[in-house]
Design an enzyme around this catalytic site. Structure first.
Site, PDB file in Angstrom:
ATOM      1  N   GLU A   1      41.271  47.341  39.278  1.00  0.00           N
ATOM      2  CA  GLU A   1      39.852  47.466  39.555  1.00  0.00           C
ATOM      3  C   GLU A   1      39.078  46.165  39.176  1.00  0.00           C
ATOM      4  OE1 GLU A   1      38.194  50.326  40.761  1.00  0.00           O
ATOM      5  OE2 GLU A   1      40.101  51.521  40.651  1.00  0.00           O
TER       6      GLU A   1
HETATM    7  P1  NAD Z   1      38.774  40.203  31.761  1.00  0.00           P
HETATM    8  O1  NAD Z   1      39.608  40.220  32.974  1.00  0.00           O
HETATM    9  O2  NAD Z   1      38.327  39.117  31.218  1.00  0.00           O
HETATM   10  O3  NAD Z   1      39.182  41.360  30.427  1.00  0.00           O
HETATM   11  C1  NAD Z   1      39.670  42.599  30.915  1.00  0.00           C
HETATM   12  C2  NAD Z   1      40.691  43.205  30.091  1.00  0.00           C
HETATM   13  O4  NAD Z   1      41.839  42.438  30.108  1.00  0.00           O
HETATM   14  C3  NAD Z   1      40.382  42.826  28.537  1.00  0.00           C
HETATM   15  O5  NAD Z   1      40.730  44.032  27.867  1.00  0.00           O
HETATM   16  C4  NAD Z   1      41.282  41.942  28.071  1.00  0.00           C
HETATM   17  O6  NAD Z   1      41.555  41.754  26.589  1.00  0.00           O
HETATM   18  C5  NAD Z   1      42.378  41.826  28.947  1.00  0.00           C
HETATM   19  N1  NAD Z   1      43.277  40.592  29.234  1.00  0.00           N
HETATM   20  C6  NAD Z   1      42.714  39.305  29.056  1.00  0.00           C
HETATM   21  N2  NAD Z   1      43.434  38.533  29.327  1.00  0.00           N
HETATM   22  C7  NAD Z   1      44.723  39.264  29.625  1.00  0.00           C
HETATM   23  C8  NAD Z   1      46.069  39.000  30.177  1.00  0.00           C
HETATM   24  N3  NAD Z   1      46.499  37.585  30.358  1.00  0.00           N
HETATM   25  N4  NAD Z   1      47.049  39.849  30.344  1.00  0.00           N
HETATM   26  C9  NAD Z   1      46.440  41.200  30.270  1.00  0.00           C
HETATM   27  N5  NAD Z   1      45.234  41.379  29.829  1.00  0.00           N
HETATM   28  C10 NAD Z   1      44.535  40.501  29.746  1.00  0.00           C
HETATM   29  O7  NAD Z   1      37.382  40.912  32.336  1.00  0.00           O
HETATM   30  P2  NAD Z   1      36.189  41.150  31.521  1.00  0.00           P
HETATM   31  O8  NAD Z   1      35.196  39.918  31.202  1.00  0.00           O
HETATM   32  O9  NAD Z   1      36.151  42.082  30.272  1.00  0.00           O
HETATM   33  O10 NAD Z   1      35.089  41.977  32.701  1.00  0.00           O
HETATM   34  C11 NAD Z   1      34.635  41.468  33.566  1.00  0.00           C
HETATM   35  C12 NAD Z   1      35.167  41.668  34.850  1.00  0.00           C
HETATM   36  O11 NAD Z   1      35.667  42.950  35.147  1.00  0.00           O
HETATM   37  C13 NAD Z   1      34.096  41.301  36.109  1.00  0.00           C
HETATM   38  O12 NAD Z   1      35.008  40.437  37.042  1.00  0.00           O
HETATM   39  C14 NAD Z   1      33.646  42.594  36.680  1.00  0.00           C
HETATM   40  O13 NAD Z   1      33.524  42.557  38.073  1.00  0.00           O
HETATM   41  C15 NAD Z   1      35.129  43.427  36.547  1.00  0.00           C
HETATM   42  N6  NAD Z   1      34.879  44.913  36.425  1.00  0.00           N
HETATM   43  C16 NAD Z   1      35.455  45.458  37.510  1.00  0.00           C
HETATM   44  C17 NAD Z   1      35.121  46.728  37.264  1.00  0.00           C
HETATM   45  C18 NAD Z   1      35.730  47.858  38.499  1.00  0.00           C
HETATM   46  O14 NAD Z   1      35.667  48.913  38.361  1.00  0.00           O
HETATM   47  N7  NAD Z   1      36.129  47.417  39.842  1.00  0.00           N
HETATM   48  C19 NAD Z   1      34.487  47.584  36.491  1.00  0.00           C
HETATM   49  C20 NAD Z   1      34.094  46.744  35.268  1.00  0.00           C
HETATM   50  C21 NAD Z   1      34.213  45.319  35.404  1.00  0.00           C
END
Ligand code: NAD
Length: 476
Positions: A224
């Site tokens: 997502e």
């Molecule tokens: P992010 O990708 O930085 O982090 C998301 C999660 O991934 C966190 O729990 C983080 O700890 C984990 N993570 C970080 N590095 C990782 C790795 N190498 N391996 C596995 N997990 C890892 O995203 P964010 O900044 O928390 O959220 C913002 C983004 O999420 C935006 O792009 C937004 O559009 C997207 N988003 C999408 C939806 C949806 O439903 N499609 C909903 C909310 C946010």
């Protein structure tokens, strides 16, 4: 790693998550098919716990954000969580029911059935922007489908993460549902466990890391992700109504919403009218915005800098920056809703997902120009169209591709429990919510049952006249 999180704590978290994974696996093997009542009970206790701790969730999320309106948290997080759980409780019987499928005449009188089976132990990785809803939404689907679940919360929302871990431990044994906190180090170990499914919500770039880690075990993933969600205002649609609905969707959680309208196309002759209507709407909702408790802060300094950088870069390349409110937000952690006009693809603001309260507004002379722009860019998570013209609506729906669409509204399509939610291409793969969520976390197993009397023996060797006659019929 979040401030105050020490390396030895990360190591302890990693050791614990590996041990919990093994225990959940063993528990699943001992009881691989929880019945309907057991699943319903899990959902009821989750729902009751969320309602019991609602005030604490509002406070924890606000503290993690620097400020988030408790009303926003109740409406945008708690409400869809509770509604989604209720919908699952009510639908369990229908979702779990096995389905008879037709049998071709060649195999009659055998029967075909499709049964839904829990996958086992699933991992859910949660971002910071809606830390409760984006944990509980997938958890609801996974529990309805009868799985055991491990969640990984974002390092940017440590208070909410700790609270959720505590609340889940009130309702579930660790071998059924558990939430982990910690930084990227913990996240990497988390995503490398041999889960039976991973649902990741977050950025497109991290989604690639998660998919790579999952591929080691051929763990299926639902991603997502994010992206730039376009918003098109049709030639005859009321600009005032469109501006209100677009700005409302944009200002929720200060634009830190995966389906927030990212940029807008309006008819060229109506740009000034749109900007004016946007100003009136935003000032009406948030008088004295810097001090207004209804408007949320940007999560942290890093994201504020990122957003300010977009404005500096756009201005340097000739864009016009139009703050929609007066007053200095810089000392409050907030950022004023701001329209940017005169943008081009060379600007960072038109390349990255904005994820904040900045709104580029572009113009078209011919509506097809807007469609062509959308289609020349990566497939978005959401697309918004403001129009009542049936032909144009049908054209846009069939000539653009996006995760979902809302017509004449923004954002709320996410809260429709009977619509699947998920992106396409760089905005994600797979879907959840409602029935699609149940299916995502189930193995849909096809079962063929042979009847006592059947004709398949006629196809066995030694081959002769009978099979030759049959083949004539089969291949005609
Ligand atoms: P992010 O990708 O930085 O982090 C998301 C999660 O991934 C966190 O729990 C983080 O700890 C984990 N993570 C970080 N590095 C990782 C790795 N190498 N391996 C596995 N997990 C890892 O995203 P964010 O900044 O928390 O959220 C913002 C983004 O999420 C935006 O792009 C937004 O559009 C997207 N988003 C999408 C939806 C949806 O439903 N499609 C909903 C909310 C946010």
């Amino acid at each position: 790693m979040e401030p105050g999180f020490q390396p030895h704590q990360a190591e302890a978290q990693v050791a614990r998550l590996q041990a919990v994974f093994s225990r959940q696996r063993a528990a699943w093997a001992a009881a691989p098919y929880p019945g309907r009542e057991e699943r319903r009970q899990a959902l009821v206790s989750l729902r009751e716990a969320l309602l019991r701790h609602a005030d604490e969730f509002c406070a924890a999320i606000s503290a993690d954000f620097g400020h988030r309106s408790a009303h926003e948290t109740r409406v945008l997080e708690l409400f869809p969580c509770i509604e989604g759980i209720r919908h699952a409780e009510k639908s369990l019987k229908k979702w779990m029911k096995s389905e008879r499928r037709p049998v071709s005449k060649w195999f009659m009188p055998a029967s075909n059935t499709l049964i839904a089976q829990p996958l086992g132990v699933v991992g859910i990785i949660v971002p910071w922007n809606y830390p409760l809803y984006l944990a509980i939404g997938p958890l609801t689907s996974a529990l309805a489908a009868g799985n055991r679940v491990m969640l990984k919360m974002s390092e940017f929302t440590p208070r909410t993460g700790e609270l959720l871990a505590r609340v889940l431990s009130e309702c579930f044994h660790e071998d059924q549902v558990v939430a982990f906190n910690g930084g990227v180090e913990v996240a990497q170990v988390f995503s490398s466990q041999p889960f039976d499914h991973i649902l990741f919500t977050g950025s497109t770039s991290v989604g690639k890391h998660v998919m790579r880690a999952a591929s080691e075990h051929l763990t299926p993933v639902t991603l997502e992700l994010g992206g730039k969600s376009p918003t098109l205002v049709g030639p005859e649609f009321s600009v005032k109504t469109a501006a209100e609905r677009i700005l409302h969707g944009k200002c929720l959680n200060a634009g830190q919403t995966c389906v927030a309208p990212d940029y807008v196309f309006v008819p060229e002759a109506r740009l000034a009218e749109f900007v004016e209507a946007a100003k009136v709407a935003v000032n009406g909702w948030y008088p004295n915005l810097p001090a207004n408790p209804d408007y949320s802060a940007v999560i942290n300094e890093r994201h504020r800098h990122r957003l300010e950088g977009y404005l500096t870069d756009a201005k340097a390349q000739g864009a016009t920056i139009i703050p929609l409110v007066e007053g200095d937000c810089s000392h409050t952690g907030k950022m004023a809703p701001t329209i940017v006009t005169g943008v081009s693809d060379a600007m960072k603001i038109m390349q990255d997902e904005i994820f904040g309260p900045l709104l580029p507004v572009m113009t078209y002379r011919n509506f097809d120009e807007a469609i062509a722009y959308v289609n020349a860019h990566p497939r978005p998570l959401a697309l918004y169209l403001f129009d009542y013209d049936r032909e144009r609506i049908s054209y846009v729906l069939s000539h653009t591709i996006s995760g979902g669409v809302a017509l004449n509204e923004t954002v709320v399509h996410v809260a429709q429990d009977d619509l699947p939610f998920g992106g396409v291409g760089p905005s994600g793969m797979g879907a959840y919510h409602g029935k699609e969520g149940f299916d995502t976390f189930s193995k849909k197993k096809g079962v063929f049952a042979q009847s006592r009397v059947n004709g398949l023996s006629l196809l066995r060797p030694p081959y002769g006249k009978t099979i030759e006659t049959m083949i004539k019929f089969m291949l005609r």
